[in-house]
Motif scaffolding. Structure first.
Motif, PDB file in Angstrom:
ATOM      1  N   GLN A 176     -10.649   5.456  14.058  1.00 32.96           N
ATOM      2  CA  GLN A 176     -11.357   6.724  12.866  1.00 32.96           C
ATOM      3  C   GLN A 176     -11.106   8.138  13.689  1.00 32.96           C
ATOM      4  N   ALA A 177     -10.494   8.922  14.483  1.00 33.32           N
ATOM      5  CA  ALA A 177     -10.164  10.183  14.760  1.00 33.32           C
ATOM      6  C   ALA A 177      -9.275  10.604  14.803  1.00 33.32           C
ATOM      7  N   THR A 178      -8.153  10.020  13.819  1.00 33.35           N
ATOM      8  CA  THR A 178      -6.814  10.050  14.150  1.00 33.35           C
ATOM      9  C   THR A 178      -7.228  10.907  12.876  1.00 33.35           C
ATOM     10  N   LEU A 179      -5.383  12.254  13.124  1.00 30.97           N
ATOM     11  CA  LEU A 179      -5.447  13.184  11.742  1.00 30.97           C
ATOM     12  C   LEU A 179      -3.569  12.874  11.793  1.00 30.97           C
ATOM     13  N   ILE A 180      -3.030  13.481  11.000  1.00 26.76           N
ATOM     14  CA  ILE A 180      -1.626  13.607  10.682  1.00 26.76           C
ATOM     15  C   ILE A 180      -1.243  15.089  10.740  1.00 26.76           C
ATOM     16  N   PRO A 181      -0.108  16.246  10.591  1.00 24.71           N
ATOM     17  CA  PRO A 181      -0.510  17.459  10.130  1.00 24.71           C
ATOM     18  C   PRO A 181      -0.635  18.055   8.764  1.00 24.71           C
ATOM     19  N   SER A 182      -0.783  17.021   7.804  1.00 26.49           N
ATOM     20  CA  SER A 182      -0.901  17.796   6.332  1.00 26.49           C
ATOM     21  C   SER A 182      -2.776  17.277   6.266  1.00 26.49           C
ATOM     22  N   LEU A 201       0.989  -1.703   0.118  1.00 33.70           N
ATOM     23  CA  LEU A 201       0.252  -0.303   0.140  1.00 33.70           C
ATOM     24  C   LEU A 201       0.854   1.018  -0.020  1.00 33.70           C
ATOM     25  N   VAL A 202       1.483   1.254   0.277  1.00 29.23           N
ATOM     26  CA  VAL A 202       2.961   2.286   0.909  1.00 29.23           C
ATOM     27  C   VAL A 202       3.620   2.467  -0.164  1.00 29.23           C
ATOM     28  N   ALA A 203       3.797   0.959  -0.865  1.00 30.48           N
ATOM     29  CA  ALA A 203       4.543   1.270  -2.513  1.00 30.48           C
ATOM     30  C   ALA A 203       3.514   1.843  -3.282  1.00 30.48           C
ATOM     31  N   VAL A 204       1.925   1.344  -3.110  1.00 29.54           N
ATOM     32  CA  VAL A 204       1.097   1.994  -4.261  1.00 29.54           C
ATOM     33  C   VAL A 204       1.796   3.490  -4.447  1.00 29.54           C
ATOM     34  N   LEU A 205       1.644   4.064  -3.098  1.00 28.29           N
ATOM     35  CA  LEU A 205       1.304   5.701  -2.375  1.00 28.29           C
ATOM     36  C   LEU A 205       1.915   6.753  -3.438  1.00 28.29           C
ATOM     37  N   ARG A 206       3.406   5.906  -2.970  1.00 26.01           N
ATOM     38  CA  ARG A 206       4.505   6.775  -3.315  1.00 26.01           C
ATOM     39  C   ARG A 206       5.112   6.691  -4.578  1.00 26.01           C
ATOM     40  N   ARG A 207       4.401   6.026  -5.803  1.00 23.53           N
ATOM     41  CA  ARG A 207       4.026   6.220  -6.891  1.00 23.53           C
ATOM     42  C   ARG A 207       3.218   6.662  -7.310  1.00 23.53           C
ATOM     43  N   GLY A 208       2.141   7.489  -6.811  1.00 26.24           N
ATOM     44  CA  GLY A 208       1.359   8.557  -6.961  1.00 26.24           C
ATOM     45  C   GLY A 208       1.413   9.499  -6.396  1.00 26.24           C
ATOM     46  N   LEU A 218       3.800   6.887   4.385  1.00 24.70           N
ATOM     47  CA  LEU A 218       4.910   7.789   3.435  1.00 24.70           C
ATOM     48  C   LEU A 218       5.228   8.977   3.396  1.00 24.70           C
ATOM     49  N   LEU A 219       4.941   9.421   4.382  1.00 19.32           N
ATOM     50  CA  LEU A 219       4.799  11.586   4.441  1.00 19.32           C
ATOM     51  C   LEU A 219       5.551  11.349   5.541  1.00 19.32           C
ATOM     52  N   GLY A 220       5.761  10.470   6.765  1.00 15.71           N
ATOM     53  CA  GLY A 220       6.855  10.461   7.751  1.00 15.71           C
ATOM     54  C   GLY A 220       5.591  11.267   8.891  1.00 15.71           C
ATOM     55  N   ASP A 235      -7.299  -2.492   7.861  1.00 11.31           N
ATOM     56  CA  ASP A 235      -8.114  -1.130   7.671  1.00 11.31           C
ATOM     57  C   ASP A 235      -6.525   0.228   7.810  1.00 11.31           C
ATOM     58  N   LEU A 236      -5.742   0.644   6.993  1.00  8.32           N
ATOM     59  CA  LEU A 236      -4.622   0.627   6.269  1.00  8.32           C
ATOM     60  C   LEU A 236      -4.106   1.535   6.337  1.00  8.32           C
ATOM     61  N   THR A 237      -5.301   2.377   5.734  1.00  9.33           N
ATOM     62  CA  THR A 237      -5.370   3.777   4.544  1.00  9.33           C
ATOM     63  C   THR A 237      -4.461   4.404   5.107  1.00  9.33           C
ATOM     64  N   ARG A 238      -4.734   5.289   6.335  1.00  9.00           N
ATOM     65  CA  ARG A 238      -4.613   6.461   7.443  1.00  9.00           C
ATOM     66  C   ARG A 238      -2.913   5.881   7.815  1.00  9.00           C
ATOM     67  N   GLU A 239      -2.815   4.987   7.900  1.00 11.25           N
ATOM     68  CA  GLU A 239      -1.244   4.618   8.589  1.00 11.25           C
ATOM     69  C   GLU A 239      -0.573   4.382   7.109  1.00 11.25           C
ATOM     70  N   ALA A 240      -0.755   4.121   6.464  1.00 12.17           N
ATOM     71  CA  ALA A 240       0.034   4.213   5.053  1.00 12.17           C
ATOM     72  C   ALA A 240       0.360   5.814   4.206  1.00 12.17           C
ATOM     73  N   ILE A 241      -0.329   6.490   4.322  1.00 12.48           N
ATOM     74  CA  ILE A 241      -0.012   7.596   4.338  1.00 12.48           C
ATOM     75  C   ILE A 241       0.986   8.401   5.519  1.00 12.48           C
ATOM     76  N   ALA A 242       0.804   8.171   6.437  1.00 10.33           N
ATOM     77  CA  ALA A 242       1.586   8.490   7.738  1.00 10.33           C
ATOM     78  C   ALA A 242       2.793   8.656   7.443  1.00 10.33           C
TER      79      ALA A 242
END
Length: 421
Positions: A117-123, A49-56, A84-86, A75-82
């Motif tokens: 489901q209530a989490t965010l990252i700074p971006s 998932l991280v690899a696909v997001l990084r390519r995009g 990806l962006l560090g 359910d790993l989308t949030r974790e993968a985006i986090a």
């Protein structure tokens, strides 16, 4: 703006669900004038998932994801985006209060796992989801190789939640990021194969704006004409000359546009003529080929098989042993007179298994259209195909619809010429 779509979920990779979200989003992006260059599917695996997001992230201005926003461990989308962006995921107090109150209103205790489901990252900022528990994420940050802003819009995989979020929250804001629109029109062709259609229009397929592309579909060959412009009116002006050229080359082989169906086009022709009709299906391969397509039409006086005919007329006994067109014509003529119908569409199919190959058959078809003004001149067509047993009814039904369409168009022209004379 360059966009891509990523659909997330192992169930997609296993084929247990169909990815309707991606096709919906691709159409909505095109309507906004946003070019969608890539569509991907990936399972619930953090590394992939991280690899696909990084390519995009490296090649697109906008990534739109669906799925993976639930409360469970896979359910790993949030974790993968986090990743990806560090950036670190933290619980947002306001989102948490909203989630707790949502469960309280339903008299449920909120499981600890739902806190993710209530989490965010700074971006990221939250995208409201009043019809579900999972808010979306809208990520904005400078891209890896450019100072321009890159975006990730992550939405739930549940289609009705995703569509509401897209239409109410995402699309209105994205509209301001594009200064153009993409407009498409689809011309639908029947009675010609894909290679023949391409041969006829091949030299028209080399333009850059508008473009022309053929696609083989279950109801014929679709020719998609697409133009990009500052507004819809300008795009339609670009499409018009190309459409005229295509129509001049294919003529009546084009049966409809966009959402029109073969049965809908034929029904409109019958309505325009004020005609009544009946359907006669003979042979095991013919039963259920045309009836389901036109039998519900208000002007249809009935869908009949050999056994039906035997029940109401001794003179038509033995229909099930029909072996030639003459008997079929005689039966169709008798049915038209008995029902006082304007037309009878008669279809006869004979299937022949191909040796030990149980997965394919050869079938021959006779299609007759009998009209009250043309009892002496019955219009007919015959076909022979090799295909799978399950495909016979679809192919016969389409051939019959195409035959009656051409016949009704010819009869309508003759009537107009007669009136003119």
């Amino acid at each position: 703006m360059r966009a891509e779509i990523i659909s997330i979920g192992t169930e997609l990779m296993l084929g247990t669900i169909t990815d309707t979200n991606a096709s919906y989003l691709a159409q909505r992006l095109a309507a906004l004038g946003i070019d969608c260059y890539y569509v991907s599917q990936v399972g619930d695996n953090p590394g992939r998932l991280v690899a696909v997001l990084r390519r995009g992230w490296e090649r697109s201005d906008l990534i739109v994801t669906t799925g993976g926003l639930g409360p469970t461990e896979d359910d790993l989308t949030r974790e993968a985006i986090a990743a990806l962006l560090g950036e670190e995921m933290v619980v947002d107090p306001e989102l948490e209060r909203h989630l707790v109150s949502l469960f309280a209103r339903r008299s449920w205790r909120m499981p600890e796992s739902n806190k993710k489901q209530a989490t965010l990252i700074p971006s990221a900022s939250a995208i409201p989801n009043p019809v579900g528990t999972a808010p979306g994420w809208w990520v904005r940050r400078a891209g890896a190789n450019s100072g321009s802003e890159r975006m990730i819009v992550s939405m739930p995989g549940v289609p009705f939640e995703m569509k509401r979020m897209w239409e109410r929250e995402v699309e209105p804001e994205l509209a301001g990021h594009s200064s153009s629109v993409i407009v498409s029109r689809t011309l639908k062709v029947m009675g010609l194969g894909e290679s023949r259609v391409e041969e006829v229009v091949k030299e028209l397929m080399h333009g850059s704006n508008p473009t022309l592309a053929p696609y083989a579909k279950s109801d014929g060959i679709h020719l998609r004409l697409t133009a990009k412009a500052n507004d819809r009116a300008e795009a339609e002006r670009l499409i018009a000359p190309l459409e005229g050229q295509v129509r001049s080359r294919l003529g009546e082989a084009i049966y409809g546009i966009d959402d029109e169906t073969p049965q809908g086009v034929v029904a409109n022709l019958l309505d325009a003529g004020g005609w009544t009709f009946a359907i006669l299906e003979v042979g095991d391969g013919a039963i259920g080929s045309v009836g389901p397509l036109l039998g519900a039409h208000s002007a249809c006086l009935g869908v009949f098989s050999g056994r039906d005919i035997e029940a109401f007329s001794k003179n038509m006994a033995g229909l099930m042993s029909i072996s030639g067109e003459a008997n079929l014509e005689e039966t169709a003529r008798g049915l038209r007179v008995w029902l006082r119908a304007d037309f009878v569409l008669a279809v006869y199919v004979e299937k022949e298994p191909l040796g030990n190959d149980r997965s394919s058959v050869r079938f021959s078809t006779e299609i007759l259209l009998l009209h009250e003004d043309q009892d002496r001149e019955i219009q007919s067509a015959s076909y022979s195909w090799r295909t799978t047993p399950s495909e016979v009814a679809r192919l016969v039904g389409l051939a019959a619809l195409n035959h009656i369409r051409h016949s009704l168009l010819a009869i309508s022209r003759e009537r107009k010429q007669g009136i003119a004379v």
